[in-house]
Design a protein around this motif. Structure first.
Motif, PDB file in Angstrom:
ATOM      1  N   SER A 337      -3.697  -1.101  -3.400  1.00  0.00           N
ATOM      2  CA  SER A 337      -3.274  -1.806  -2.967  1.00  0.00           C
ATOM      3  C   SER A 337      -2.415  -2.787  -2.462  1.00  0.00           C
ATOM      4  O   SER A 337      -3.023  -3.486  -1.950  1.00  0.00           O
ATOM      5  N   GLY A 338      -1.189  -2.552  -2.221  1.00  0.00           N
ATOM      6  CA  GLY A 338      -0.213  -2.692  -1.753  1.00  0.00           C
ATOM      7  C   GLY A 338       0.031  -2.232  -0.236  1.00  0.00           C
ATOM      8  O   GLY A 338       0.713  -3.185   0.593  1.00  0.00           O
ATOM      9  N   GLU A 339      -0.307  -1.082  -0.023  1.00  0.00           N
ATOM     10  CA  GLU A 339      -1.252  -0.611   2.092  1.00  0.00           C
ATOM     11  C   GLU A 339      -1.525  -1.636   2.567  1.00  0.00           C
ATOM     12  O   GLU A 339      -2.469  -2.337   1.643  1.00  0.00           O
ATOM     13  N   GLY A 340      -0.775  -1.185   3.795  1.00  0.00           N
ATOM     14  CA  GLY A 340      -2.339  -2.542   4.761  1.00  0.00           C
ATOM     15  C   GLY A 340      -3.281  -2.466   4.690  1.00  0.00           C
ATOM     16  O   GLY A 340      -4.281  -3.369   4.817  1.00  0.00           O
ATOM     17  N   GLY A 341      -4.411  -1.048   3.716  1.00  0.00           N
ATOM     18  CA  GLY A 341      -5.543  -0.618   4.134  1.00  0.00           C
ATOM     19  C   GLY A 341      -5.815  -1.429   2.332  1.00  0.00           C
ATOM     20  O   GLY A 341      -7.222  -1.735   2.478  1.00  0.00           O
ATOM     21  N   HIS A 342      -5.835  -2.059   1.646  1.00  0.00           N
ATOM     22  CA  HIS A 342      -6.351  -2.604   0.669  1.00  0.00           C
ATOM     23  C   HIS A 342      -5.049  -3.674   0.368  1.00  0.00           C
ATOM     24  O   HIS A 342      -4.164  -4.442   0.513  1.00  0.00           O
ATOM     25  N   VAL A 389      -7.642  -7.938 -14.097  1.00  0.00           N
ATOM     26  CA  VAL A 389      -6.127  -9.015 -13.663  1.00  0.00           C
ATOM     27  C   VAL A 389      -6.060  -9.895 -12.408  1.00  0.00           C
ATOM     28  O   VAL A 389      -5.282  -8.840 -11.410  1.00  0.00           O
ATOM     29  N   PRO A 390      -6.300 -10.698 -11.661  1.00  0.00           N
ATOM     30  CA  PRO A 390      -5.517 -11.046 -10.394  1.00  0.00           C
ATOM     31  C   PRO A 390      -3.901 -10.942 -10.771  1.00  0.00           C
ATOM     32  O   PRO A 390      -3.162 -11.721 -11.316  1.00  0.00           O
ATOM     33  N   HIS A 391      -3.998 -10.233  -9.560  1.00  0.00           N
ATOM     34  CA  HIS A 391      -2.274 -10.370  -9.336  1.00  0.00           C
ATOM     35  C   HIS A 391      -1.312  -9.017  -9.752  1.00  0.00           C
ATOM     36  O   HIS A 391      -0.161  -9.167 -10.061  1.00  0.00           O
ATOM     37  N   PHE A 392      -2.113  -8.158 -10.492  1.00  0.00           N
ATOM     38  CA  PHE A 392      -1.728  -7.487 -11.456  1.00  0.00           C
ATOM     39  C   PHE A 392      -1.054  -6.265 -10.924  1.00  0.00           C
ATOM     40  O   PHE A 392      -0.026  -5.670 -11.499  1.00  0.00           O
ATOM     41  N   GLY A 393      -1.221  -5.943  -9.690  1.00  0.00           N
ATOM     42  CA  GLY A 393      -1.064  -4.785  -8.629  1.00  0.00           C
ATOM     43  C   GLY A 393      -0.016  -5.153  -8.742  1.00  0.00           C
ATOM     44  O   GLY A 393       1.041  -5.367  -8.352  1.00  0.00           O
ATOM     45  N   ARG A 394       0.610  -6.454  -7.568  1.00  0.00           N
ATOM     46  CA  ARG A 394       1.898  -7.091  -7.609  1.00  0.00           C
ATOM     47  C   ARG A 394       2.806  -7.603  -8.778  1.00  0.00           C
ATOM     48  O   ARG A 394       3.829  -6.301  -8.773  1.00  0.00           O
ATOM     49  N   TYR A 395       2.465  -6.970  -9.779  1.00  0.00           N
ATOM     50  CA  TYR A 395       3.006  -7.262 -11.348  1.00  0.00           C
ATOM     51  C   TYR A 395       3.592  -5.961 -11.188  1.00  0.00           C
ATOM     52  O   TYR A 395       4.722  -5.865 -11.392  1.00  0.00           O
ATOM     53  N   LEU A 396       2.709  -4.876 -11.366  1.00  0.00           N
ATOM     54  CA  LEU A 396       3.422  -3.279 -11.551  1.00  0.00           C
ATOM     55  C   LEU A 396       3.920  -3.217 -10.729  1.00  0.00           C
ATOM     56  O   LEU A 396       5.023  -2.421 -10.732  1.00  0.00           O
ATOM     57  N   ARG A 397       4.060  -3.354  -9.058  1.00  0.00           N
ATOM     58  CA  ARG A 397       4.897  -3.683  -7.726  1.00  0.00           C
ATOM     59  C   ARG A 397       6.320  -3.045  -7.995  1.00  0.00           C
ATOM     60  O   ARG A 397       7.513  -3.125  -7.467  1.00  0.00           O
TER      61      ARG A 397
END
Length: 400
Positions: A337-342, A389-397
């Motif tokens: 989800s952190g890559e350019g395509g997502h 959960v919003p921003h959960f991907g950002r948290y995991l990264r």
């Protein structure tokens, strides 16, 4: 500034000091209440959205609106692997008790309570778990031959029909509020849809107001194909800039505190407009700001504290519930989800997750299914998953 006067409320289901950006939903519900009370056809309501967007707060506010119109109300929170029979019994008992003072015929009330008791006692069979048992505080004997067949679909239709007739007598209605609706079992979802369908055909004044994660419409549709036409669906999303600013500025103004424009810019950037995050960053910023007006520098100083609190209470507590295999799955989701395509909150193809882990998709199904059951991810479309959960991907990264 005085932390005692801090007006912000970043709590689970806790109403913020300013319920901004939800006027359209509140106005629409007022129309529903009035139409139902006048015998006009109207659909039940389903609210969907990610965690932290204020679904529970809105659900409680809608319930208050119904109570203000002298409706009978009850609320339940669905739980995985728990039968619907016991919580619905308790909720409708409360709704009937609210209607009783306005009803002129105690015998009619007792008739409906007898049916409710019969419905409730069917949960107390020998195979029922202790948590599914309920001994209702109803003095009248249980009815026989009504809402007691043991088939939840038949019984729920009969119970709702009788309860609605009581509301008809007093010229109001009954509203049943169901939070975390996606956690209902398949049989209970099917029964609930069937009951709402029957009530809509009869024009009976009983509505269901459900709230759940974005895949709730798919859950309902899988149970009954007509559910797409049975409910009015409302997507509850993050606040736009005007509403987010209002959520911060209105309660602050009541304490004679202002914000610089740059501070509001940064707060919206940090929070993304998600109501829970707006409250979390607002609270931390208030506690760190020395005086009014609040500046962008105050926000920068306070942001690490807000983020640390979110990391523990909002993100970390959910991550800790996952097994090692499930955490690996979520980390792969986060990386993609952190890559350019997502986008960080967009759905990610399950095939991409399998490829990134060098695994066969079928071998990852147990982890995916367990995460869906725990409410950490959802599948809005076939072959994709996204975080609840919003921003959960950002948290995991950001985690090692």
């Amino acid at each position: 500034m005085d932390p005692v006067r801090n007006p912000y409320a970043p709590g689970a289901g806790q109403r913020p000091p300013e319920l901004a950006g939800r006027g359209r939903e509140l106005d629409a519900f007022d129309v529903v209440l009035e139409r139902v009370a006048r015998g006009r056809p109207e659909r039940s309501l389903v609210l969907t959205g990610l965690r932290g967007v204020g679904k529970t707060v809105l659900l409680n506010t809608l319930r208050s609106a119904a109570i203000g119109r002298l409706w009978g109300t009850g609320k339940i929170e669905a739980r995985p692997d728990q039968s619907l029979r016991r919580p619905v019994s308790a909720a409708l008992h409360m709704a009937i008790r609210e209607l009783t003072p306005h009803h002129r015929n105690p015998d009619r009330v007792d008739e409906v309570l007898a049916v409710l008791k019969a419905f409730a006692l069917r949960a107390n069979d020998a195979n029922a778990k202790l948590r599914d048992r309920w001994t209702p505080g109803i003095d009248v004997p249980a009815a026989r031959g009504r809402a007691d067949s043991g088939d939840i679909e038949i019984d729920l239709v009969e119970l709702f029909t009788d309860a609605a007739s009581l509301a008809t007598d007093v010229g109001t209605g009954i509203a049943l509020f169901i939070d975390e609706m996606q956690d209902l079992g398949p049989a209970d979802v099917s029964a609930l849809c069937a009951a709402c369908h029957e009530l809509s055909q009869l024009g009976a004044p009983l509505i269901v107001v459900g709230a759940g994660l974005p895949h709730l419409p798919a859950v309902l549709s899988a149970a009954k194909s007509y559910s797409e036409r049975l409910f009015r669906y409302q997507r509850i999303d993050r606040l736009d800039r005007i509403a987010a600013d209002l959520a911060l500025c209105a309660p602050a103004a009541r304490e004679d505190v202002d914000y610089d424009a740059e501070a509001l810019d940064l707060l919206y950037e940090k929070s993304g407009g998600y109501p829970y995050f707006v409250q979390a960053y607002g609270k931390a910023t208030w506690d760190h700001a020395p005086t009014s007006p609040v500046t962008a520098e105050d926000v920068r100083v306070a942001a690490p504290e807000a983020e640390a609190e979110l990391a523990v209470g909002f993100f970390g507590s959910r991550f800790e519930r996952a097994t090692p295999a499930e955490r690996e799955y979520m980390r792969a989701m986060a990386a993609l989800s952190g890559e350019g395509g997502h986008d960080m909150d967009a759905a990610v193809p399950t095939s991409d997750i399998a490829a990134s882990l060098s695994r066969r998709p079928a071998s990852l199904s147990p982890a995916r299914d367990a995460l869906i059951k725990k409410g950490l991810i959802y599948s809005g479309e076939r072959g994709t998953v996204a975080f609840t959960v919003p921003h959960f991907g950002r948290y995991l990264r950001t985690q090692p």
